[in-house]
Enzyme design. Structure first.
Site, PDB file in Angstrom:
ATOM      1  N   THR A  30      11.595 -11.990  -3.192  1.00  0.00           N
ATOM      2  CA  THR A  30      12.503 -10.903  -3.581  1.00  0.00           C
ATOM      3  C   THR A  30      13.326 -10.363  -2.425  1.00  0.00           C
ATOM      4  O   THR A  30      14.328  -9.672  -2.645  1.00  0.00           O
ATOM      5  CB  THR A  30      11.703  -9.741  -4.186  1.00  0.00           C
ATOM      6  OG1 THR A  30      10.791  -9.224  -3.196  1.00  0.00           O
ATOM      7  CG2 THR A  30      10.932 -10.196  -5.419  1.00  0.00           C
ATOM      8  N   CYS A  34       7.345  -3.688   1.229  1.00  0.00           N
ATOM      9  CA  CYS A  34       6.628  -2.620   0.533  1.00  0.00           C
ATOM     10  C   CYS A  34       5.501  -2.077   1.394  1.00  0.00           C
ATOM     11  O   CYS A  34       5.075  -2.703   2.361  1.00  0.00           O
ATOM     12  CB  CYS A  34       6.014  -3.135  -0.778  1.00  0.00           C
ATOM     13  SG  CYS A  34       7.165  -3.902  -1.923  1.00  0.00           S
ATOM     14  N   CYS A  38       1.967  -0.274  -3.040  1.00  0.00           N
ATOM     15  CA  CYS A  38       3.098  -0.357  -3.972  1.00  0.00           C
ATOM     16  C   CYS A  38       2.582  -0.550  -5.407  1.00  0.00           C
ATOM     17  O   CYS A  38       1.725  -1.396  -5.668  1.00  0.00           O
ATOM     18  CB  CYS A  38       4.012  -1.512  -3.588  1.00  0.00           C
ATOM     19  SG  CYS A  38       5.501  -1.623  -4.621  1.00  0.00           S
ATOM     20  N   ARG A  63      14.754  -5.683   2.764  1.00  0.00           N
ATOM     21  CA  ARG A  63      15.193  -4.318   2.457  1.00  0.00           C
ATOM     22  C   ARG A  63      14.030  -3.539   1.852  1.00  0.00           C
ATOM     23  O   ARG A  63      13.081  -4.112   1.317  1.00  0.00           O
ATOM     24  CB  ARG A  63      16.378  -4.329   1.493  1.00  0.00           C
ATOM     25  CG  ARG A  63      16.059  -4.869   0.112  1.00  0.00           C
ATOM     26  CD  ARG A  63      17.294  -4.869  -0.779  1.00  0.00           C
ATOM     27  NE  ARG A  63      16.968  -5.234  -2.149  1.00  0.00           N
ATOM     28  CZ  ARG A  63      16.865  -6.455  -2.610  1.00  0.00           C
ATOM     29  NH1 ARG A  63      17.073  -7.476  -1.780  1.00  0.00           N
ATOM     30  NH2 ARG A  63      16.564  -6.681  -3.876  1.00  0.00           N
ATOM     31  N   CYS A  65      11.663  -1.389  -0.532  1.00  0.00           N
ATOM     32  CA  CYS A  65      11.377  -1.315  -1.969  1.00  0.00           C
ATOM     33  C   CYS A  65      11.825   0.046  -2.508  1.00  0.00           C
ATOM     34  O   CYS A  65      11.572   1.089  -1.898  1.00  0.00           O
ATOM     35  CB  CYS A  65       9.879  -1.509  -2.202  1.00  0.00           C
ATOM     36  SG  CYS A  65       9.352  -1.290  -3.908  1.00  0.00           S
ATOM     37  N   CYS A  68       8.182   1.991  -4.060  1.00  0.00           N
ATOM     38  CA  CYS A  68       7.155   2.604  -3.201  1.00  0.00           C
ATOM     39  C   CYS A  68       7.733   3.276  -1.960  1.00  0.00           C
ATOM     40  O   CYS A  68       7.004   3.966  -1.248  1.00  0.00           O
ATOM     41  CB  CYS A  68       6.110   1.569  -2.799  1.00  0.00           C
ATOM     42  SG  CYS A  68       6.703   0.311  -1.629  1.00  0.00           S
ATOM     43  N   ASP A 445     -17.971  24.448  25.581  1.00  0.00           N
ATOM     44  CA  ASP A 445     -17.464  25.466  24.659  1.00  0.00           C
ATOM     45  C   ASP A 445     -18.627  26.212  24.018  1.00  0.00           C
ATOM     46  O   ASP A 445     -19.605  25.606  23.557  1.00  0.00           O
ATOM     47  CB  ASP A 445     -16.604  24.793  23.588  1.00  0.00           C
ATOM     48  CG  ASP A 445     -16.019  25.790  22.613  1.00  0.00           C
ATOM     49  OD1 ASP A 445     -14.993  26.405  22.938  1.00  0.00           O
ATOM     50  OD2 ASP A 445     -16.615  25.953  21.516  1.00  0.00           O
TER      51      ASP A 445
END
Length: 495
Positions: A30, A34, A38, A63, A65, A68, A445
Site C-alpha cells: 500500500t 502505521c 493500527c 506515507r 496511515c 491510525c 531522602d
C-alpha cells in the site's frame, strides 16, 4: 527493536498499543506506514517492513496511515532512558534545535562533528537530523491545520518551513493530502470541534498520547503541591504553568484524562509550538514505558504490592532544568511550603510579568541572568545556602554549568558535586527531575528512609542503595512508589 522481525510481527498482529512509538510498520503493497496498534486488518508478514522512526518511513517513500495517524503516537522511550549521543541528539531535535540552529548547532551542543552525528543517527534511526526535524515539522503543521483556523501561510512559517511550496509538498508527501484537504478531513472526524473555538485568542487545544497505564496521582499531585505561586497553579482540574520558550513565552494547561492528557497552550509566538509540546511531554514523562518499568519492579516482593495497587506511576519532571536546579537549592532542609515561599519571593521581585486571561499566572520564573544580578544580602536564607544559591546561578548565567536535555548525566553530576553546598540529595533530585535520569536514586531522602523502614527495607543509605541494585535502571520510578506510602499531598491528585 525494529530489527526483531518476529517480535514486531506479533505486536502488529495483536494490535499491541504498548509498542506504539517503539517502531513503525511500513506496508509494501500500500505504500503506507502505521503504528503497531493500527485498527485495520494486519497485512501479511511478507508485506511488512519495520522502521525505527516515522522519519525513516518517510525517507523510504511511505506515507502516514490516515486511520491510525502514526505520527501522533507516543515518542520512543529509548530517548529518555539513555544518555548516549543518539539519545541526547533526539532530545535536542525534539526541543527544536535543528530548526533554530541547524545541524551545525546540534553538533556544537553535543561536541561532535556534523558527520559523526549524521552517521550515528542514520545507523540507529534510518534518518539523519534534517529528516528527523522535517518529520517533526510535518506533525506540527498537522496540529496547526487541524486545531486552528490560521491561514496556511501562517501555519507554514509557524511550523518551521522556509517556504509555502516546501510546506505544501511536505504535507502532501507525508499525509497524501493537501493542507486544505487535511483541514477539511479533520472537521469530519467524530468528536472533532471547530478550529478557532471561543476562548483566548491564540490558544490551542490538543491531546498528548501516552502508553497505558498512567497513574496521575503522584504526577499531578507533586506538581500541584510544589507549585510556585505566579508561575504554577492548579485550577479547575488542570495543572497550569508559564513557559519560557525560544521565541517568546507561553502558558500550558494540562488535564489528565483516561486515555490522553488534554493540553491547552497559549503562545506568544506559534513557532514555539513543537518545543512547548516536547517540554510538556517531558515534564509529565509521557514517553515512558510503564509496562517495562513495573514488570521489573514487581520482581521485588516488597515493591510488588505497591506497583499492583497503583501501576503506571511516572516521574514528575520539569520544563526548565535551570529553574528546577534553583528550586532544589531553595528546598534544601526546609519544608515544601517554605520552599514555595522562597521561590514566590524571587518570582515577584525578579520574574518577567505575563498576562493570563484564563487564570492567575503572573510571571515567568526568573532567568539565571536575572538571579545572578540580584544583591545576595536580599536573600532571606542562611549564609551557607546563600553561597550555594549565588554560586549556582552565576555558573548557569556564565555558561560554566549547562543543564539541558542534551546534558551528559554523569558529567553534570560531577560538576554539581563540585559546587559548594551540593550534596548527594540535591544532585540526585536534579538528576531525577531535571536531567531525566530514570535510574536516579535518593537514599538519603527522609521520605524514602521512612518508607524503607515501614516496608522492612534497609534504612541506612548505603544498605538501601545496595538493596536497590535490583531495581536498576528504574530506581527513579521506585522512588515514586516508595514516596506513595506516605500521606504527603504530593501523592494525591488535587481536588
Amino acid at each position: 527493536m525494529h530489527t526483531d522481525i518476529e517480535r514486531c510481527v506479533r505486536a502488529v498482529q495483536s494490535k499491541d498499543a504498548r509498542f506504539d512509538g517503539w517502531f513503525f510498520t511500513a506496508v509494501l503493497t500500500t505504500g503506507i506506514y502505521c503504528r503497531p496498534s493500527c485498527p485495520v486488518v494486519p497485512p501479511k508478514p511478507e508485506n511488512m517492513t519495520f522502521h525505527p522512526s516515522a522519519a525513516a518511513c518517510q525517507q523510504a517513500g511511505f506515507r502516514a496511515c490516515k486511520r491510525c495517524r502514526p505520527d501522533t503516537s507516543p515518542g520512543s522511550p529509548e530517548w529518555n532512558r539513555r544518555a548516549d549521543l543518539v539519545a541526547r541528539a533526539m532530545r535536542l531535535i525534539g526541543d527544536g534545535i535543528v530548526d533554530r540552529e541547524g545541524v551545525p548547532g546540534l553538533a556544537r551542543r553535543l561536541g561532535y562533528s556534523t558527520r559523526q552525528i549524521e552517521r550515528q543517527l542514520l545507523a540507529e534511526l534510518g534518518a539523519g537530523p534534517l529528516a528527523l526535524a522535517r518529520a517533526q515539522r510535518a506533525q506540527t503543521a498537522r496540529l496547526l491545520i487541524e486545531t486552528t483556523a490560521l491561514p496556511m501561510a501562517e501555519i507554514a512559517f509557524a511550523a518551521g518551513f522556509t517556504s509555502i511550496r516546501t510546506f505544501n509538498d511536505t504535507v502532501r508527501e507525508v499525509f497524501a493530502l493537501s493542507p486544505s484537504d487535511l483541514r477539511e478531513r479533520s472537521t469530519r472526524r467524530p468528536g472533532a470541534t471547530a478550529a478557532g473555538a471561543p476562548g483566548t485568542p491564540g490558544a490551542l487545544t490538543l491531546r498528548l498520547p501516552f502508553r497505558a497505564p498512567l497513574n496521575p496521582d503522584n504526577l499531578f499531585g507533586h506538581l500541584a503541591a510544589t507549585a510556585v505561586p505566579g508561575v504554577e497553579e492548579w485550577r479547575d482540574g488542570a495543572y497550569r504553568r508559564t513557559l519560557r520558550l525560544p521565541y517568546g513565552h507561553g502558558i500550558a494547561g494540562l488535564t489528565p484524562a483516561p486515555d490522553h492528557i488534554a493540553c491547552r497552550l497559549t503562545l506568544s509566538d506559534l513557532r514555539d509550538l513543537p518545543v512547548a509540546i516536547s517540554r510538556c511531554r517531558r515534564m509529565l514523562d509521557l514517553d515512558a514505558d510503564p509496562v517495562a518499568v513495573d514488570d521489573q519492579l514487581r520482581e521485588d516482593p516488597v515493591l510488588a504490592p505497591l506497583v499492583d495497587k497503583a501501576p503506571g506511576r511516572r516521574v514528575p519532571r520539569t520544563v526548565d532544568e535551570a529553574e528546577f536546579a534553583v528550586r532544589a537549592v531553595l528546598g534544601q532542609q526546609v519544608s515544601t511550603a517554605a520552599a514555595r515561599t522562597h521561590a514566590a519571593r524571587l518570582v515577584t521581585a525578579h520574574g518577567e510579568p505575563v498576562d493570563d486571561p484564563e487564570g492567575g499566572l503572573t510571571h515567568l520564573f526568573p532567568s539565571p541572568e536575572a538571579l545572578a544580578a540580584l544583591d545576595p544580602e536580599s536573600l532571606a536564607m542562611p549564609r551557607t545556602r546563600r553561597t550555594t544559591f549565588t554560586t549556582l546561578v552565576r555558573h548557569l548565567a556564565d555558561g560554566e554549568l549547562h543543564l539541558g536535555v542534551d546534558s551528559d548525566w554523569e558529567e553534570t553530576r560531577a560538576r554539581l558535586l563540585g559546587l559548594p553546598g551540593f550534596g548527594p540529595w540535591t544532585v540526585d533530585v536534579i538528576g531525577m527531575r531535571a536531567l531525566g535520569d530514570p535510574d536516579a536514586f535518593l537514599p538519603t531522602d527522609l521520605g524514602i528512609r521512612r518508607a524503607a523502614q515501614e516496608l522492612g527495607l534497609p534504612s541506612t543509605p548505603a544498605a538501601l542503595t545496595a538493596r536497590a541494585a535490583a531495581w536498576r535502571p528504574w530506581r527513579a520510578y521506585a522512588v515514586q512508589y516508595l514516596w506513595a506510602t506516605d500521606s504527603h499531598p504530593i501523592n494525591f491528585l488535587p481536588v
